[in-house]
Design a protein around this motif. Sequence first.
Motif, short mmCIF file in Angstrom:
data_model
loop_
_atom_site.label_atom_id
_atom_site.label_comp_id
_atom_site.label_asym_id
_atom_site.label_seq_id
_atom_site.Cartn_x
_atom_site.Cartn_y
_atom_site.Cartn_z
N PHE A 1 2.17 -0.70 -5.12
CA PHE A 1 1.52 0.02 -4.01
C PHE A 1 1.25 -0.92 -2.84
CE2 PHE A 1 -2.20 1.45 -1.69
CZ PHE A 1 -1.93 2.79 -1.45
N ALA A 2 0.74 -2.13 -3.13
CA ALA A 2 0.42 -3.08 -2.06
C ALA A 2 1.69 -3.55 -1.35
CB ALA A 2 -0.34 -4.27 -2.64
N LEU A 3 2.76 -3.85 -2.09
CA LEU A 3 4.00 -4.30 -1.46
C LEU A 3 4.62 -3.20 -0.60
CD1 LEU A 3 5.63 -6.27 -4.43
CD2 LEU A 3 4.49 -7.22 -2.42
N GLU A 4 4.57 -1.97 -1.07
CA GLU A 4 5.12 -0.87 -0.27
C GLU A 4 4.28 -0.62 0.98
OE1 GLU A 4 5.44 2.43 -2.87
OE2 GLU A 4 7.25 1.67 -3.89
N ALA A 5 2.98 -0.86 0.86
CA ALA A 5 2.12 -0.72 2.04
C ALA A 5 2.49 -1.77 3.09
CB ALA A 5 0.65 -0.85 1.64
N LEU A 6 2.78 -2.99 2.66
CA LEU A 6 3.19 -4.04 3.61
C LEU A 6 4.54 -3.70 4.24
CD1 LEU A 6 2.24 -7.38 1.79
CD2 LEU A 6 0.88 -6.00 3.34
N GLY B 1 5.73 -0.87 4.76
CA GLY B 1 5.62 0.30 5.62
C GLY B 1 5.08 0.00 7.00
N GLY B 2 4.63 -1.24 7.23
CA GLY B 2 4.12 -1.61 8.55
C GLY B 2 2.87 -0.86 8.95
N MET B 3 1.93 -0.70 8.01
CA MET B 3 0.72 0.07 8.32
C MET B 3 -0.19 -0.72 9.25
SD MET B 3 0.49 -1.90 5.68
CE MET B 3 -0.62 -3.07 4.94
N LYS B 4 -1.09 0.01 9.90
CA LYS B 4 -2.06 -0.62 10.79
C LYS B 4 -3.08 -1.39 9.98
CE LYS B 4 -1.61 2.88 14.43
NZ LYS B 4 -2.33 3.89 15.25
N GLU B 5 -3.74 -2.34 10.66
CA GLU B 5 -4.62 -3.26 9.95
C GLU B 5 -5.80 -2.55 9.31
OE1 GLU B 5 -7.07 -7.42 10.74
OE2 GLU B 5 -5.70 -6.61 12.24
N GLU B 6 -6.34 -1.53 9.95
CA GLU B 6 -7.51 -0.85 9.42
C GLU B 6 -7.17 0.44 8.69
OE1 GLU B 6 -10.44 -2.12 9.18
OE2 GLU B 6 -9.65 -3.91 10.16
N SER B 7 -5.92 0.63 8.36
CA SER B 7 -5.54 1.82 7.61
C SER B 7 -6.00 1.68 6.16
CB SER B 7 -4.02 2.01 7.65
OG SER B 7 -3.38 0.94 6.99
N PRO B 8 -6.18 2.80 5.45
CA PRO B 8 -6.60 2.70 4.04
C PRO B 8 -5.62 1.90 3.20
CG PRO B 8 -6.88 4.94 4.86
CD PRO B 8 -6.14 4.19 5.93
N GLU B 9 -4.32 2.03 3.47
CA GLU B 9 -3.33 1.30 2.68
C GLU B 9 -3.47 -0.20 2.89
OE1 GLU B 9 -2.68 3.75 4.72
OE2 GLU B 9 -2.00 5.40 3.42
N HIS B 10 -3.71 -0.60 4.16
CA HIS B 10 -3.86 -2.03 4.45
C HIS B 10 -5.10 -2.58 3.76
CE1 HIS B 10 -4.73 -5.70 6.76
NE2 HIS B 10 -3.45 -5.70 7.05
N ARG B 11 -6.19 -1.84 3.80
CA ARG B 11 -7.41 -2.30 3.13
C ARG B 11 -7.20 -2.41 1.62
NH1 ARG B 11 -10.13 1.35 6.76
NH2 ARG B 11 -10.40 2.82 5.04
N THR B 12 -6.46 -1.44 1.06
CA THR B 12 -6.19 -1.49 -0.37
C THR B 12 -5.37 -2.73 -0.73
OG1 THR B 12 -6.25 0.92 -0.51
CG2 THR B 12 -5.17 -0.26 -2.31
#
Length: 855
Positions: free
Chosen positions: A295-300, A302-313
């Motif tokens: 999940f963490a690698l896919e979030a990275l 995906g280029g999510m924003k810094e304060e998105s829930p995925e980035h925080r996770t």
Amino acid sequence: MGRQRGPGAGSRPGCVVRAMSASQTRAAVADPGPGSRRRTWAELLAGRVKRQKLGPEGQQKVKESAVRLLWSHLDLSDLLLEVDGPPRKTLCLSQWVSCSGPEGCADPSSSLVGCALRDQASQLGVPVAVLSGQVVASGLVRICEADAGPSPEVLLTPEQRNKLSSLLEIAQNLLAHSMFSRVSFCRELWKIQNSLLLEAVWHLHVQNIVSLQELLESQADVQAVVAWLFRNLRLLCEHIEAPCPHADIGRAVLTDTVRLLVLSGFQKGVDLRRSVKLEQTPQVAAAVLGRMLTFALEALAGGMKEESPEHRTARGWFSTFSGHTYRGIISTDSPKRFFFHTLTQILTHKPVLKVSDAVQMQREWSFARSHPLLTGLYRRLLVALSPEELVSHMQEVLETCEVNWQHVLSCVSAMVVCLPDAQQLVTGWVARLLARAFGSCDLDSMVTAFLVVRQAALEGPSAFLSYADWFQASFSSTRGPHGSSKRALVFLFKFLSDLVPFEAPRYLQVHILHPPLVPSRYRSLLTDYVSLARTRLADLKVSIENTGLYGAPLSAGDVAEPHSQASQDVEKAIAVFMQTGKIPAAVLEASVFRRPYYLSHFLPALLTPRVLPAVPDSRAALVESLKRADKIPPSLYSSYCQACAAAAEMGPEGAAPGRKEEPRSAEEPLGLLTAALGELRALLTHPTQHDGLLAQMAVISERLGATLGLGEDDSSMEPVVQLSVLAPELEGQEQRVVDLLLTSFCQNLMAASSIAPPDRQGPWATCFVKTLCRRRLLPAVLTRLCQLLRHQGPSLSASHVLGLAALAVHLGESRSALPEVHVGPPTPASGLPVPELFDSLLPCGTKESSVLCLK
């Protein structure tokens, strides 16, 4: 539990009376009516006895009636939760379970909660331990569901936490008196798992009521367990990285849970405390840990924003790889096995990129350009694993699995940047790969070797030697791995030829300018490759003639603007002309054999309009010599003379019409470089952050290259550097960059010295100086040092003098890798090593200069 009615057989009236809550007792007593004094229960009974004398049978009927009344209002779940009320302040909770007074402590059956549970278990015909497990589970669920908001939660509120503490204290006492069934309790919890919060389970584990291993093992549906735990861990990671008042509790829950999962999932063992072998837990633990990392690698990716829930996770999960998480189990082999498993999962995550993609894109995967969370994860793995283990495991993964080349090469960059002995380690690894490749014509080993060494070279001279230097050292002698047979030569050139369609121009130029050593009878192999490489450069509209006069390949930025290399060639040609008094041979050869570059780039750089000095200097003398040798077209020379005359008429303010104003965009790279240097100084002032110094130096090297247009091959040093001591000059942008670097070095030295002595400051200073020792940067640094020490020495502050003295010491450490410096006027001068240059710049002819020399 629903409400139970009827006394049934075997009930204990006295115990049930004690089990009724205060509110229920008041409800059962008749209201005496308005205007009457409210009498106590004892007074009511005394009056009843006076009015009606009951015999034994009547007393028994009264007791049975009282029991029926109490049973009709009894709810054990409410009873347990009421313990959190005011009685808790005056009554020890053990009295609610073990005894109601000192005389009854030895008999648990006389306790209030214990008797109530025994009575109701007798009514239902079930063991009291099973019933107590059901009742406590019901109370736990009601606590978790209280105050539940619309958004999913993973932590308890303070009020819920207080209620849970009381409930678990009762459960501990029930457990101590063998009145609590863990099996029944776990079974009830899984029935309501959607309402179960991870913090509540953590409290059960910490207070030794039910361990997390036992809870995970009690559910037969493995997928349901994995889904519940993964959901809660994901929410918990997101929660602790967001501003919240109870993040410390969340981190404790996350740390303990991860520690337990690692210990259970990556070490075969037995729960010694209960002697219960857990077989399902390792499977659950490995699955949950794997899903969290995925999940963490896919979030990275995906280029999510810094304060998105995925980035925080992702940020919260990667924080669990710190040493603090595994404190207490570091003596076991579980953490290391887990780190190896994690590294394998990273390297093999979604292997969709081909080797051709890696060849074309690897420049974007350098340490400074990779995601900070990913490089931070690499750094934590580097701390946990030894360098040899890391390289061995990476090689094993490369040999046995399909890999994600972006992750492999970004990991190589992190290793080169963060490990002090990485250059030697990587060089040895690449040498073994080449030996295997040429020994058995193993294409995979050949590909890996070239990709790894190119990735390492991207990190600059402070971390690794340039690709040009490595290619020359590996293939430019008969001792190279390619010189053993014709078969090896054919293998090498076929490999290089297959790469040509995907190669960047800088690598093709290296192969052409520094070709492998080939016996004369196999010369056709080399000529065929050079012809193919030249054709590819022509298709890219990059001519090999654009390469510098002295064999220096263009960097990535120079391919687009070759005039930047031409300016360097002009300075070198002037320096050689000053020493010999003759036109340099490289210039004469270029005017014949590399005429496009000579006419389009070298001559325009040499004939930059300026105010000509009254006494011709070395540049003017070289121009006149080329004019007499018919090496300058008449029209170009005439235009040059007219522009110089116009510059003289404009005066000093307009003396350089050919020099264009720096574009505004040039300030942006300089600003980024300034910010990176400031971050380095901030790290130096925090001793706990020293592990990030080498990583920050990689960022500085990247931004320095962007500011000056340097490439990874810029670390190749020239054998001689010419320095004008009498009138040292720098271009505006060069001087700004060099001043920024020297000032930053001095400031960093002072900041680091305020925290620790020089021998305990780490390798930052050595890496900083290595960053300055680049082919196009070192001459500018030495020129600026000449200006400062020889012409501005007495005016320097004490901190500047100290910083420059330290710089001289670190340059002395790199003496063998630095070129000789020629100083002096037009007459030839002997070369000096860089450390001895400082002696020549510090004459002791006056009092002020002597004081400066002593400092």
